[in-house]
Design a protein around this motif. Structure first.
Motif, PDB file in Angstrom:
ATOM      1  N   ASN A   1       0.819  -1.213   0.000  1.00 33.48           N
ATOM      2  CA  ASN A   1       0.000   0.000   0.000  1.00 33.48           C
ATOM      3  C   ASN A   1       0.854   1.265   0.000  1.00 33.48           C
ATOM      4  O   ASN A   1       0.351   2.363   0.216  1.00 33.48           O
ATOM      5  N   ILE A   2       2.153   1.099  -0.230  1.00 33.42           N
ATOM      6  CA  ILE A   2       3.063   2.239  -0.202  1.00 33.42           C
ATOM      7  C   ILE A   2       2.911   3.070  -1.485  1.00 33.42           C
ATOM      8  O   ILE A   2       2.910   2.527  -2.596  1.00 33.42           O
ATOM      9  N   LEU A   3       2.754   4.369  -1.317  1.00 36.45           N
ATOM     10  CA  LEU A   3       2.686   5.308  -2.448  1.00 36.45           C
ATOM     11  C   LEU A   3       1.613   4.919  -3.465  1.00 36.45           C
ATOM     12  O   LEU A   3       1.789   5.096  -4.675  1.00 36.45           O
ATOM     13  N   ARG A   4       0.493   4.421  -2.988  1.00 31.37           N
ATOM     14  CA  ARG A   4      -0.548   3.959  -3.908  1.00 31.37           C
ATOM     15  C   ARG A   4      -1.171   5.106  -4.700  1.00 31.37           C
ATOM     16  O   ARG A   4      -1.677   4.906  -5.802  1.00 31.37           O
ATOM     17  N   GLU A   5      -1.134   6.308  -4.153  1.00 32.90           N
ATOM     18  CA  GLU A   5      -1.730   7.456  -4.840  1.00 32.90           C
ATOM     19  C   GLU A   5      -0.723   8.183  -5.727  1.00 32.90           C
ATOM     20  O   GLU A   5      -0.983   9.290  -6.177  1.00 32.90           O
ATOM     21  N   HIS A   6       0.406   7.559  -5.965  1.00 31.00           N
ATOM     22  CA  HIS A   6       1.454   8.196  -6.756  1.00 31.00           C
ATOM     23  C   HIS A   6       1.652   7.466  -8.086  1.00 31.00           C
ATOM     24  O   HIS A   6       1.265   6.308  -8.241  1.00 31.00           O
ATOM     25  N   LYS A   7       2.252   8.177  -9.018  1.00 30.41           N
ATOM     26  CA  LYS A   7       2.663   7.556 -10.276  1.00 30.41           C
ATOM     27  C   LYS A   7       4.000   8.147 -10.701  1.00 30.41           C
ATOM     28  O   LYS A   7       4.338   9.292 -10.365  1.00 30.41           O
ATOM     29  N   ILE A   8       4.759   7.349 -11.432  1.00 27.23           N
ATOM     30  CA  ILE A   8       6.079   7.780 -11.893  1.00 27.23           C
ATOM     31  C   ILE A   8       5.986   8.261 -13.340  1.00 27.23           C
ATOM     32  O   ILE A   8       5.332   7.625 -14.175  1.00 27.23           O
ATOM     33  N   ILE A   9       6.616   9.384 -13.612  1.00 21.54           N
ATOM     34  CA  ILE A   9       6.715   9.866 -14.990  1.00 21.54           C
ATOM     35  C   ILE A   9       8.182  10.113 -15.322  1.00 21.54           C
ATOM     36  O   ILE A   9       9.005  10.348 -14.437  1.00 21.54           O
ATOM     37  N   SER A  10       8.497  10.040 -16.598  1.00 22.59           N
ATOM     38  CA  SER A  10       9.852  10.330 -17.061  1.00 22.59           C
ATOM     39  C   SER A  10       9.964  11.810 -17.384  1.00 22.59           C
ATOM     40  O   SER A  10       9.140  12.352 -18.124  1.00 22.59           O
ATOM     41  N   ALA A  11      10.961  12.457 -16.821  1.00 19.58           N
ATOM     42  CA  ALA A  11      11.221  13.873 -17.098  1.00 19.58           C
ATOM     43  C   ALA A  11      12.661  13.989 -17.587  1.00 19.58           C
ATOM     44  O   ALA A  11      13.598  13.671 -16.850  1.00 19.58           O
ATOM     45  N   TYR A  12      12.813  14.403 -18.839  1.00 13.62           N
ATOM     46  CA  TYR A  12      14.139  14.396 -19.455  1.00 13.62           C
ATOM     47  C   TYR A  12      14.743  15.792 -19.530  1.00 13.62           C
ATOM     48  O   TYR A  12      14.067  16.756 -19.890  1.00 13.62           O
ATOM     49  N   ARG A  13      16.015  15.882 -19.199  1.00 11.62           N
ATOM     50  CA  ARG A  13      16.764  17.112 -19.432  1.00 11.62           C
ATOM     51  C   ARG A  13      17.201  17.163 -20.896  1.00 11.62           C
ATOM     52  O   ARG A  13      17.386  16.132 -21.533  1.00 11.62           O
ATOM     53  N   LYS A  14      17.387  18.376 -21.383  1.00  7.59           N
ATOM     54  CA  LYS A  14      17.877  18.556 -22.749  1.00  7.59           C
ATOM     55  C   LYS A  14      19.359  18.209 -22.818  1.00  7.59           C
ATOM     56  O   LYS A  14      20.141  18.585 -21.950  1.00  7.59           O
ATOM     57  N   ASN A  15      19.725  17.489 -23.862  1.00 10.32           N
ATOM     58  CA  ASN A  15      21.136  17.196 -24.066  1.00 10.32           C
ATOM     59  C   ASN A  15      21.891  18.449 -24.494  1.00 10.32           C
ATOM     60  O   ASN A  15      21.325  19.361 -25.106  1.00 10.32           O
ATOM     61  N   LYS A  16      23.146  18.489 -24.191  1.00 12.21           N
ATOM     62  CA  LYS A  16      23.986  19.602 -24.615  1.00 12.21           C
ATOM     63  C   LYS A  16      24.187  19.524 -26.122  1.00 12.21           C
ATOM     64  O   LYS A  16      24.573  18.484 -26.654  1.00 12.21           O
ATOM     65  N   ASN A  17      23.887  20.608 -26.814  1.00 10.41           N
ATOM     66  CA  ASN A  17      24.045  20.610 -28.266  1.00 10.41           C
ATOM     67  C   ASN A  17      25.218  21.491 -28.680  1.00 10.41           C
ATOM     68  O   ASN A  17      25.941  22.037 -27.841  1.00 10.41           O
ATOM     69  N   LEU A  18      25.390  21.647 -29.985  1.00 10.35           N
ATOM     70  CA  LEU A  18      26.529  22.399 -30.505  1.00 10.35           C
ATOM     71  C   LEU A  18      26.474  23.860 -30.072  1.00 10.35           C
ATOM     72  O   LEU A  18      27.507  24.460 -29.745  1.00 10.35           O
ATOM     73  N   GLN A  19      25.272  24.426 -30.052  1.00 10.05           N
ATOM     74  CA  GLN A  19      25.137  25.824 -29.636  1.00 10.05           C
ATOM     75  C   GLN A  19      25.577  26.014 -28.188  1.00 10.05           C
ATOM     76  O   GLN A  19      26.239  26.997 -27.848  1.00 10.05           O
ATOM     77  N   ASP A  20      25.206  25.057 -27.331  1.00  8.93           N
ATOM     78  CA  ASP A  20      25.605  25.155 -25.928  1.00  8.93           C
ATOM     79  C   ASP A  20      27.124  25.143 -25.775  1.00  8.93           C
ATOM     80  O   ASP A  20      27.679  25.763 -24.859  1.00  8.93           O
ATOM     81  N   SER A  21      27.794  24.429 -26.672  1.00 10.71           N
ATOM     82  CA  SER A  21      29.251  24.343 -26.596  1.00 10.71           C
ATOM     83  C   SER A  21      29.931  25.595 -27.144  1.00 10.71           C
ATOM     84  O   SER A  21      30.995  25.994 -26.669  1.00 10.71           O
TER      85      SER A  21
END
Length: 242
Positions: free
Chosen positions: A211-231
């Motif tokens: 019954n642990i965390l029954r009212e919860h759900k997991i979602i995936s949250a992604y950070r943006k990868n470093k691109n050429l502009q960032d470099s």
């Protein structure tokens, strides 16, 4: 090129400054006008209105503000919309609106092979269709705008079946979910996708047995990868060495 006047382009506060400046300009110019516009609506530096006498006074009020105007009897383009006299105008007196694409619009939308989460591509197409749907007052105009979008997306590796599926479902609303969210925050990669899927599966198994965390759900949250502009682009300046 050296800018010696005005607010630097690209700054977050520049639109607010422009809006304040134009609001002051309007407050001082219209009292000088013998004839007033019938309708006048402004968004930052773009104006939509009807005027039967011409804006000569407006262009002589301040040396740095010169209005360039276009006029048509049956339609007018404003931002990403075209307001026009449709087939029912003579009977109802109501104007219709459709999507306006500039001649310089290359429709350079995200390539399907770009390294992004899968839902990004569906969300991109869906957001455009929702925008078209809100703007267009006639179904035929919506279909034409959708056709223009899909013609631009096909060379960018969006399949007909994918686009058709989004077109059929973009108005569907998700059932509200009151579950509390536990985000799995990772930098997007093939490994992180697999890891998150396994964690979600394990979490579901735990819920079924406890019954642990029954009212919860997991979602995936992604950070943006470093691109050429960032470099290449540095947002912070290094201190000057004496």
């Amino acid at each position: 090129y050296l800018q010696i006047k005005g607010t630097a382009m690209g700054k977050r506060f520049a639109p607010a400054y422009a809006d304040i400046y134009m609001a002051h300009w309007e407050a001082t110019v219209f009292p000088k006008c013998t004839h007033k516009p019938t309708h006048y609506f402004r968004y930052l530096g773009d104006i939509w209105g009807t005027w039967t006498h011409g804006p000569q006074t407006l262009n002589t009020h301040h040396r740095s503000i010169k209005l360039k105007y276009t006029k048509h009897e049956n339609h007018i383009d404003f931002l990403d919309t075209t307001t026009y006299k449709g087939s029912s105008f003579n009977n109802t007196g109501k104007l219709d609106i459709k999507v306006y694409f500039k001649d310089t619009d290359t429709h350079g939308l995200l390539h399907k092979d770009s390294f992004h989460p899968k839902h990004t591509f569906k969300g991109l197409v869906k957001s455009q269709l929702l925008r078209f749907h809100k703007i267009c007052t006639q179904q035929q105009d919506f279909e034409e705008a959708k056709h223009t979008l899909f013609q631009a997306l096909c060379p960018r590796r969006y399949t007909q079946s994918f686009l058709k599926n989004v077109a059929q479902t973009f108005l569907n609303r998700k059932t509200p979910d009151d579950s509390k969210i536990i985000p799995l925050i990772t930098t997007y990669s093939q490994l992180s996708v697999i890891t998150n899927q396994k964690l979600k599966s394990t979490f579901t198994t735990i819920l079924e047995n406890t019954n642990i965390l029954r009212e919860h759900k997991i979602i995936s949250a992604y950070r943006k990868n470093k691109n050429l502009q960032d470099s290449l682009v540095q947002s912070k300046l290094k201190p000057v060495q004496n």
